[in-house]
Design an enzyme around this catalytic site. Structure first.
Site, PDB file in Angstrom:
ATOM      1  N   GLU C  29       0.842  -1.188   0.000  1.00  0.00           N
ATOM      2  CA  GLU C  29       0.000   0.000   0.000  1.00  0.00           C
ATOM      3  C   GLU C  29       0.883   1.246   0.000  1.00  0.00           C
ATOM      4  O   GLU C  29       1.811   1.348   0.799  1.00  0.00           O
ATOM      5  CB  GLU C  29      -0.919  -0.016   1.223  1.00  0.00           C
ATOM      6  CG  GLU C  29      -1.950  -1.131   1.133  1.00  0.00           C
ATOM      7  CD  GLU C  29      -2.404  -1.670   2.489  1.00  0.00           C
ATOM      8  OE1 GLU C  29      -2.311  -0.937   3.490  1.00  0.00           O
ATOM      9  OE2 GLU C  29      -2.836  -2.833   2.537  1.00  0.00           O
ATOM     10  N   SER C  65      -5.738  -4.748   0.793  1.00  0.00           N
ATOM     11  CA  SER C  65      -6.234  -6.125   0.675  1.00  0.00           C
ATOM     12  C   SER C  65      -5.102  -7.051   1.096  1.00  0.00           C
ATOM     13  O   SER C  65      -4.507  -7.743   0.276  1.00  0.00           O
ATOM     14  CB  SER C  65      -6.620  -6.444  -0.772  1.00  0.00           C
ATOM     15  OG  SER C  65      -7.510  -5.504  -1.322  1.00  0.00           O
ATOM     16  N   GLU C  66      -4.790  -7.045   2.374  1.00  0.00           N
ATOM     17  CA  GLU C  66      -3.607  -7.774   2.844  1.00  0.00           C
ATOM     18  C   GLU C  66      -3.654  -9.262   2.518  1.00  0.00           C
ATOM     19  O   GLU C  66      -2.633  -9.883   2.244  1.00  0.00           O
ATOM     20  CB  GLU C  66      -3.424  -7.583   4.350  1.00  0.00           C
ATOM     21  CG  GLU C  66      -2.855  -6.212   4.750  1.00  0.00           C
ATOM     22  CD  GLU C  66      -3.896  -5.110   4.791  1.00  0.00           C
ATOM     23  OE1 GLU C  66      -5.101  -5.407   4.655  1.00  0.00           O
ATOM     24  OE2 GLU C  66      -3.507  -3.927   4.963  1.00  0.00           O
ATOM     25  N   HIS C 135      -2.083  -0.481  16.326  1.00  0.00           N
ATOM     26  CA  HIS C 135      -0.885  -0.256  15.515  1.00  0.00           C
ATOM     27  C   HIS C 135       0.407  -0.610  16.230  1.00  0.00           C
ATOM     28  O   HIS C 135       1.483  -0.319  15.718  1.00  0.00           O
ATOM     29  CB  HIS C 135      -0.813   1.215  15.068  1.00  0.00           C
ATOM     30  CG  HIS C 135      -1.775   1.576  13.985  1.00  0.00           C
ATOM     31  ND1 HIS C 135      -3.102   1.782  14.226  1.00  0.00           N
ATOM     32  CD2 HIS C 135      -1.607   1.764  12.648  1.00  0.00           C
ATOM     33  CE1 HIS C 135      -3.715   2.088  13.081  1.00  0.00           C
ATOM     34  NE2 HIS C 135      -2.840   2.083  12.123  1.00  0.00           N
TER      35      HIS C 135
END
Ligand SMILES: Cc1ncc(C[n+]2csc(CCOP(=O)(O)OP(=O)(O)O)c2C)c(N)n1
Ligand SMILES: Cc1ncc(C[n+]2csc(CCOP(=O)(O)OP(=O)(O)O)c2C)c(N)n1
Ligand SMILES: [Mg+2]
Ligand SMILES: [Mg+2]
Lengths: 335, 328, 335, 328
Positions: C29, C65-66, C135
């Site tokens: 990304e 869209s991992e 995160h």
């Protein structure tokens, strides 16, 4: 008391929980047809059939969409339901890993206690049955590394029933790792509703020379090992933690305090497995009692091969456990 | 549908709250008064408020990292939100969530998610609760154009569709996911994806008009509440600020002309003019409203500034409902 | 030698690998805009910009869209490419867990060696930076529990560059866990291409009283602790394993053989973490050398809270590491 | 498109191979000669072969648990496949994959997956290789109607679409996922989901006709090879056997009438009649073909039976390319 199988005990716990609380629902792939038999009776035709008993509002077949199944269960749990999600095989849990770690495990914490997640995720580990690498994982260690999840690994019908009921009644998310190899195991189980607390180990057998902490199918294997060893004059104490989170470290420390030796029988992969954690706890907190190296008997760090010629050798069995105990006994005792 | 005047004014009030709250937060980030970063909804207020106000008070909502607008739009009090951004003990999440993970269960805000797409299944589960328990509540999932390429959206749309769940999937298409233009990573139009999942898919081209958005989302909410199942609403909008405050990308991924043309369609200003034109409110009323909201935001900042930081032990709280081990 | 940052070293390794082999591609990304700066120059305008140098066929922005990113990398690696996948934050890896465990890690094994998977998955751990629970994870332990994956955790610019290049050139899948807190760390780094082997620990500092095995940001923290302790007359040896799979257990066993004491500084969560594994290896294989309990200094089993007032206390730091060493020193030595 | 006679005969040959291989395997499971279980493609041969034979030899393919048909359709030798089912050392995966994880890289079969949906991204990656390296190879992903609700399918379709990858997504809609009727868990039609991802979506209603399937997939493959990007092809078919061999469900989830009507449309028999009618082959030629295939299958079984089981150390092989630790 009624003679009940491990699988039957799981069904009974679910049925009683559903009868007791209308907020309990079950969803998963093929649960309406009860394909794996984990829900009470053998088939839809049985009078114990869940769909007939509880209706389609509370027993729901899902699409094959593990990610949304797990997330939806979390969302439903936050808003008044108490879902039991049947994920069939433990190897399918990865499909929903983000939902497990980032939503199920973290929501209560991250939102400062606003959310409660009374939800149970059931799955069975199908190792030892020639189903190969995509169906044979024993992935509880990676979930142990995630705070916020509770983990049960019952090794008997009684524990399966009592722990599962506690799980459904609890306000935290629980993952139940059941062992397909134990489905047929039978014993006298207390009739009706009962609960077994999380975080309380069971002393399966008392002994004085060496402690074995055994998990899931490791428990019957350790029992066999203990019998062999008894004939050799070695007295083994077996502890089944029953839940890995919370973990009853006190029971293990007390036992090692008496025996001075520790062997861990854990069917998960070795590296960063449950056995590693238990070893580390003892090496940190009961070092002075230890008379011998802590031995891990686990599945080695390979995947599970299909061929029955080479699969079974991989798991902890009575012989490997007994060997580890013998090695621990042979280690020269600290003076 | 004609809306009552007080409803129209409440829309403007909530848009203003978002605008001023986020402008204030942006400044505070740059001054180091808010740790980490924030993602503002400035420019997207119409889309947020139009959607939120189509929901009833008891309805559920989940959102994402571009988070402040959603709970504000749903009616959350500003003080605990601002305190949360500053990591204070009085924050809506006790300072443990921060900007990206706001939640205010009191107003049905079930949580913003820092993981793109990850809260969509949660909203779906809330809709399931509503259906199973028969509470009549509707659920709404906010997500960006970027999140529209996460697989869990389609799992959720399919499940909601076959189970007839009362949910609205709301795609906030601000045309970029961080530096990535939506059209370079998104095949076709998001709203067109609804058909394949057997639900209405609507694309609101004028996402800067709060009434247009409200109308489209209201239709979807009514449908859900009537037991007719889910809808997908895509709203085209634009974020006026950078992806996150403080971020500086050397790449000019949004060109100046484009930016300028969108800045002209400021949803808060546009709706203000509309309210005047339609005689819903006069200048004085609106100025009063603006003053009120400005004061509300300042009060929120004061509340936050005066609040203490959490005690160290709070880091160990609420991992479980009943503490054990290190969480004790 | 050129003074290079950790981040710059990562960029350089990738640039050199791409120059050396046209089969190397990068996708992820926002990689075209190099948002995180992990690819060479600071921006697209820089002459070191990857998109300009290698073109859009080899530098590819992906949708968010991992799951398909990871799976597609595996499929591409099986069929002739050598992808580097930039997954930005380590907490996003869960999204693709099924692909990591069931495809990336198992394919070679399950297909009897037919598949090779030369692919590198990079991600950075953003803990300590007020980004909160979504995160800030340090999830390498759960990947250590999965056979078939190799894992690097560089703690210096030199290691980052040398290990990453080895990773790209290797035919097995590698996960690189980089530490955002170290991005700015600078040191003299050898110019041009070089490789550091996997499975070879680095002795960061020699000492005789206690071994510290330190991981990632645990290394600089351990260095600070060692300095404090030196003033107290305690001599500490620091070992950085650099790769967790393969793990250089021999280096650790040798060191503990000399010092008799072990402290592990690991920023991952405690239960079933890397520290647990290292402790278990030593308790099993170097028990007789041990003079004191094995101490783990890890992040406790909580999630990462947002508030800076309460976040930093959680991670291993110099003070906690020094305390653990002091405790190990104070333990009454076995006679 | 008219196909050469030898191609038509090859289609029948491959369908027969699947039929007889799977019938044999089914018996062997019931006799305990194959460990675990197998999922047969009996009834779905037209769909499998029609698709596989639309691919060129160098093209890639991935599949799922209903696995034997795919590599057979792609041209894999039967001996190593049967040996794999028995867990023998000569198996195509050295006995380590078993029925659900067949792969024969020699013929472009990159692996069947026991995890529903999980191999779709792999096929997408193979298509990426083709595109980046310019090899002109096409990739095809087989998956069931059940897998059509896994999110990764939509991530893959989107990625393939925006990158213009040469891939065909092939949904084998046999109308059930284990005991679950597709229509109860699938919103709308799978083929209709293509539009939202900007690619052609075709539904082949007559999935029992190998030529109809071949035609549709051929169009998609040609499109992919011409650089025009991905397609979705849904083929409606039916499995004649239970979900897996040996499984016995007390629930009558597929009623007898339905089953009977589908059994009448046996793809192998239908195509046999067609070949006779069209004069492609006479009775003797077809009988010869049938004999050949029957002998091929028996030879495969003999090959397998005579093969040794893997040595214990094979369980530790191929975890990594260069062994270390326990894998040494
Ligand atoms: C699973 C996941 N992948 C990547 C990211 C990093 N990330 C944060 S926001 C963002 C862009 C999101 O774009 P969009 O969904 O359009 O929302 P917007 O920021 O435009 O409102 C990305 C890539 C993330 N947080 N989670
Ligand atoms: C991720 C995952 N979830 C569930 C399963 C269990 N399972 C195996 S096959 C199957 C049904 C698959 O249906 P479909 O995709 O239609 O293929 P078919 O068997 O009909 O050919 C299920 C639920 C699995 N293997 N993987
Ligand atoms: Mg966006
Ligand atoms: Mg099917």
């Amino acid at each position: 008391m009624t003679v009940t199988s491990y699988l039957g005990a799981i069904g009974a716990a679910q049925r009683e929980a559903m009868e007791a609380d209308p907020r309990v629902i079950i969803f998963g792939e093929d649960v309406e047809a009860n394909v794996y038999g984990t829900m009470g009776g053998k088939s839809r035709a049985d009078k114990g059939d869940f769909l007939q008993m509880f209706g389609p509002n509370r027993i729901r077949n899902t699409p094959i969409s593990e990610e949304v199944m797990v997330g939806a269960a979390a969302g439903a749990a936050m808003t008044g339901l108490r879902p039991i999600v049947d994920l069939s095989y433990s190897t399918f849990l990865y499909m929903a890993m983000d939902q497990f770690v980032n939503q199920v495990a973290k929501s209560r914490y991250m939102f400062g206690g606003q959310a409660s997640l009374p939800v149970v995720f059931r799955s069975a580990m199908f190792y030892g049955l020639s189903t190969a690498a995509h169906h044979s994982d024993r992935p509880y260690p990676m979930f142990m590394n995630v705070p916020g999840l509770k983990i049960m690994v019952p090794s008997t019908p009684t524990d399966a029933k009592g722990l599962l009921r506690t799980a459904v009644d609890m306000d935290d998310p629980v993952m139940s790792f059941e062992a397909c190899l134990l489905w047929g195991m039978k014993e006298d189980v207390q009739d009706g509703e009962f609960r077994i607390p999380f975080g309380v180990a069971r002393t399966v057998r008392e002994g004085k020379d060496c402690t074995i902490v055994a998990i899931s199918t490791g428990v019957p294997a350790a029992m066999q090992a203990a019998q062999k060893l008894e004939a050799e004059g070695i007295s083994v104490e077996i502890i089944d933690p029953r839940t890995l989170v919370p973990f009853d470290s006190q029971a293990v420390l007390n036992s090692v305090g008496r025996t001075g030796r520790l062997v861990i029988a854990d069917p998960a992969n070795k590296t960063c497995g449950a056995a590693a954690e238990i070893s580390a706890i003892v090496a940190e907190e009961a070092f002075d009692c230890l008379k011998a190296p802590i031995m891990r008997v686990t599945t080695p760090d390979t995947h599970v091969p299909f061929s029955p010629a080479i699969e079974k050798q991989l798991y902890p069995n009575a012989e490997k456990i007994a060997d580890a105990v013998r090695k621990a006994m042979a280690a020269k005792t600290r003076s | 549908m004609t809306l009552a005047n007080d409803l129209l004014l409440e829309m403007q009030r909530r848009m203003l709250r978002i605008r001023l709250f986020d402008e204030r937060a942006s400044k505070m980030v740059k001054r180091g008064e808010i740790p980490g970063t924030v993602h503002t909804s400035i420019g997207q207020e119409a889309q947020v408020v139009g959607a939120c106000m189509a929901l009833a008070e008891g309805d559920y909502m989940t959102g994402n990292h571009r988070s402040h607008g959603h709970p504000i739009g749903k009616g959350a009090a500003l003080g605990p939100l601002m305190a949360e951004l500053q990591g204070k003990a009085t924050g809506v999440c006790m300072g443990k969530g921060g900007s990206m993970h706001l939640a205010d269960f009191k107003v049905g805000s079930l949580g913003e998610s820092g993981i793109v797409g990850s809260s969509i299944p949660i909203a779906t589960g809330a809709a399931l609760s509503s259906k199973v328990l028969g509470t009549g509540r509707v659920s709404l999932a906010f997500f960006g154009d970027g999140a529209a390429n996460q697989g869990c959206l389609y799992e959720a749309m399919n499940l909601a569709s076959v189970w007839g769940l009362p949910i609205v999937f709301l795609c906030e298409n601000n045309q970029y996911a961080l530096s990535t233009p939506a059209h370079t990573v998104t095949a076709g139009r998001v709203s067109d994806r609804a058909t394949g999942f057997n639900m209405p898919g609507v694309r609101v081209e004028d996402g800067q008009s709060v009434l247009t958005v409200h109308d489209a989302v209201r239709t979807a909410v009514d449908r859900a509440r009537a037991g007719k199942g889910p809808s997908l609403v895509e709203v085209v909008t634009y974020r006026f600020n950078e992806h996150s405050e403080g971020l500086r990308l050397a790449v000019d991924y949004r060109n100046a002309a484009e930016k300028e043309s969108w800045l002209k369609r400021d949803p808060v200003k546009m709706f203000r003019s509309y309210l005047l034109e339609q005689g819903v409110a006069d200048e004085a009323t609106l100025a009063g409203l603006e003053n009120d909201v400005a004061e509300e935001v300042e009060a929120a900042v004061r509340f936050s500034e005066e609040s203490p930081y959490p005690e160290p032990h709070v880091a160990f709280k609420d991992v479980y409902t009943v503490p054990f081990g290190v969480t004790q």
